[in-house]
Design a protein around this motif. Structure first.
Motif, short mmCIF file in Angstrom:
data_model
loop_
_atom_site.label_atom_id
_atom_site.label_comp_id
_atom_site.label_asym_id
_atom_site.label_seq_id
_atom_site.Cartn_x
_atom_site.Cartn_y
_atom_site.Cartn_z
N ASP A 1 -0.54 10.83 8.83
CA ASP A 1 -0.28 9.98 7.67
C ASP A 1 -0.40 8.49 7.32
O ASP A 1 -1.64 8.21 6.65
CB ASP A 1 1.52 9.45 7.14
N ILE A 2 -1.03 8.01 8.29
CA ILE A 2 -1.27 6.51 8.82
C ILE A 2 -3.23 6.78 8.97
O ILE A 2 -3.71 6.61 8.41
CB ILE A 2 -0.66 5.92 10.19
N CYS A 3 -3.25 7.90 10.08
CA CYS A 3 -5.18 7.90 9.89
C CYS A 3 -5.75 8.73 8.80
O CYS A 3 -6.73 8.36 9.23
CB CYS A 3 -4.75 9.65 11.34
N MET A 4 -4.99 9.06 7.74
CA MET A 4 -5.66 9.54 7.01
C MET A 4 -6.62 7.90 5.81
O MET A 4 -7.12 8.15 4.74
CB MET A 4 -4.56 9.57 5.28
N LEU A 5 -5.98 6.73 5.98
CA LEU A 5 -6.59 5.38 5.61
C LEU A 5 -7.46 5.28 6.44
O LEU A 5 -8.46 4.77 5.97
CB LEU A 5 -5.10 4.78 5.85
N VAL B 1 6.36 6.89 6.44
CA VAL B 1 5.11 6.98 6.90
C VAL B 1 6.55 8.05 8.61
O VAL B 1 7.42 8.00 8.81
CB VAL B 1 4.96 6.32 8.29
N ARG B 2 6.38 9.08 7.96
CA ARG B 2 6.97 10.38 9.37
C ARG B 2 6.59 11.03 10.27
O ARG B 2 6.41 10.89 11.23
CB ARG B 2 6.92 11.76 8.23
N HIS B 3 4.69 11.10 10.20
CA HIS B 3 3.90 11.35 10.67
C HIS B 3 2.65 10.85 11.63
O HIS B 3 2.24 9.27 9.74
CB HIS B 3 3.08 12.50 10.85
N MET C 1 0.89 -1.48 0.24
CA MET C 1 -0.35 0.63 0.09
C MET C 1 0.70 0.72 -0.26
O MET C 1 1.46 1.23 0.42
CB MET C 1 -0.59 -0.08 1.03
N PHE C 2 0.51 2.45 -0.46
CA PHE C 2 0.91 3.50 -0.61
C PHE C 2 0.36 4.29 0.17
O PHE C 2 -1.03 4.50 0.26
CB PHE C 2 1.10 4.23 -2.18
N ILE C 3 0.90 5.26 0.86
CA ILE C 3 -0.24 6.40 1.42
C ILE C 3 0.35 7.30 0.44
O ILE C 3 1.19 8.11 0.23
CB ILE C 3 0.82 6.70 2.99
#
Length: 88
Positions: A84-88, A79-81, A22-24
Protein backbone atom coordinates in the motif's frame (compact mmCIF):
# COMPACT_ATOMS: atom_id res chain seq x y z
CA UNK A 1 0.14 24.20 -8.82
CA UNK A 2 -1.94 25.60 -5.98
CA UNK A 3 -0.28 23.36 -3.41
CA UNK A 4 3.20 24.33 -4.57
CA UNK A 5 2.42 28.06 -4.62
CA UNK A 6 0.96 27.95 -1.11
CA UNK A 7 3.94 26.06 0.28
CA UNK A 8 6.24 28.59 -1.38
CA UNK A 9 4.22 31.43 0.10
CA UNK A 10 4.41 29.98 3.60
CA UNK A 11 8.20 29.62 3.31
CA UNK A 12 8.49 27.83 6.66
CA UNK A 13 10.23 24.62 5.60
CA UNK A 14 12.67 24.40 8.48
CA UNK A 15 10.86 26.23 11.25
CA UNK A 16 7.34 24.85 11.52
CA UNK A 17 6.22 21.31 10.76
CA UNK A 18 3.50 21.13 8.13
CA UNK A 19 1.22 18.11 7.87
CA UNK A 20 -0.63 17.08 4.73
CA UNK A 21 -3.36 14.51 4.22
CA UNK A 22 -3.05 11.75 1.70
CA UNK A 23 -5.24 8.90 0.54
CA UNK A 24 -3.85 5.63 -0.74
CA UNK A 25 -6.05 5.14 -3.80
CA UNK A 26 -8.09 2.00 -4.27
CA UNK A 27 -11.15 1.12 -6.31
CA UNK A 28 -13.21 0.98 -3.12
CA UNK A 29 -12.05 4.41 -1.95
CA UNK A 30 -12.87 5.99 -5.30
CA UNK A 31 -16.32 4.44 -5.30
CA UNK A 32 -17.07 5.61 -1.75
CA UNK A 33 -15.78 9.13 -2.37
CA UNK A 34 -17.78 9.42 -5.58
CA UNK A 35 -21.10 8.65 -3.95
CA UNK A 36 -20.58 9.63 -0.32
CA UNK A 37 -17.52 11.89 0.11
CA UNK A 38 -16.22 12.74 3.54
CA UNK A 39 -17.23 16.15 4.80
CA UNK A 40 -14.61 18.72 3.81
CA UNK A 41 -12.83 16.42 1.36
CA UNK A 42 -12.85 17.53 -2.26
CA UNK A 43 -11.62 15.09 -4.91
CA UNK A 44 -12.22 16.15 -8.49
CA UNK A 45 -14.74 14.01 -10.33
CA UNK A 46 -13.07 14.41 -13.74
CA UNK A 47 -9.54 13.71 -12.52
CA UNK A 48 -8.95 11.89 -9.25
CA UNK A 49 -12.22 10.00 -9.15
CA UNK A 50 -12.20 9.14 -12.87
CA UNK A 51 -10.15 5.96 -12.51
CA UNK A 52 -7.59 4.30 -10.29
CA UNK A 53 -4.64 5.07 -12.59
CA UNK A 54 -5.42 8.81 -12.44
CA UNK A 55 -5.78 8.69 -8.67
CA UNK A 56 -2.44 6.92 -8.25
CA UNK A 57 -0.71 9.40 -10.58
CA UNK A 58 -2.14 12.43 -8.77
CA UNK A 59 -1.29 10.93 -5.38
CA UNK A 60 2.32 10.35 -6.48
CA UNK A 61 2.58 13.97 -7.63
CA UNK A 62 1.21 15.26 -4.32
CA UNK A 63 3.60 12.98 -2.43
CA UNK A 64 6.55 14.35 -4.44
CA UNK A 65 5.52 17.93 -3.59
CA UNK A 66 5.13 17.00 0.07
CA UNK A 67 8.60 15.46 0.03
CA UNK A 68 10.19 18.49 -1.66
CA UNK A 69 8.77 20.86 0.97
CA UNK A 70 9.24 18.60 3.99
CA UNK A 71 5.51 18.11 4.56
CA UNK A 72 4.75 15.28 6.97
CA UNK A 73 2.18 12.89 5.53
CA UNK A 74 -0.95 11.90 7.43
CA UNK A 75 -2.37 8.86 5.71
CA UNK A 76 -6.17 9.06 5.80
CA UNK A 77 -6.80 5.50 4.61
CA UNK A 78 -6.06 2.13 6.15
CA UNK A 79 -2.60 0.71 5.48
CA UNK A 80 -2.90 -3.06 5.54
CA UNK A 81 0.14 -4.11 3.54
CA UNK A 82 3.61 -2.82 2.78
CA UNK A 83 2.59 -2.67 -0.91
CA UNK A 84 0.00 0.00 0.00
CA UNK A 85 2.81 2.38 0.90
CA UNK A 86 5.09 1.20 -1.91
CA UNK A 87 2.61 2.34 -4.58
CA UNK A 88 3.43 5.92 -3.63
Amino acid sequence: EYLTSELERLNIRDTTPIYGSMFIPSAGLLSRMKFRPWNGVFLTEGDYLEDLANAVDITKKVNAIYSRYGVRVLCETAVRHHRDICML
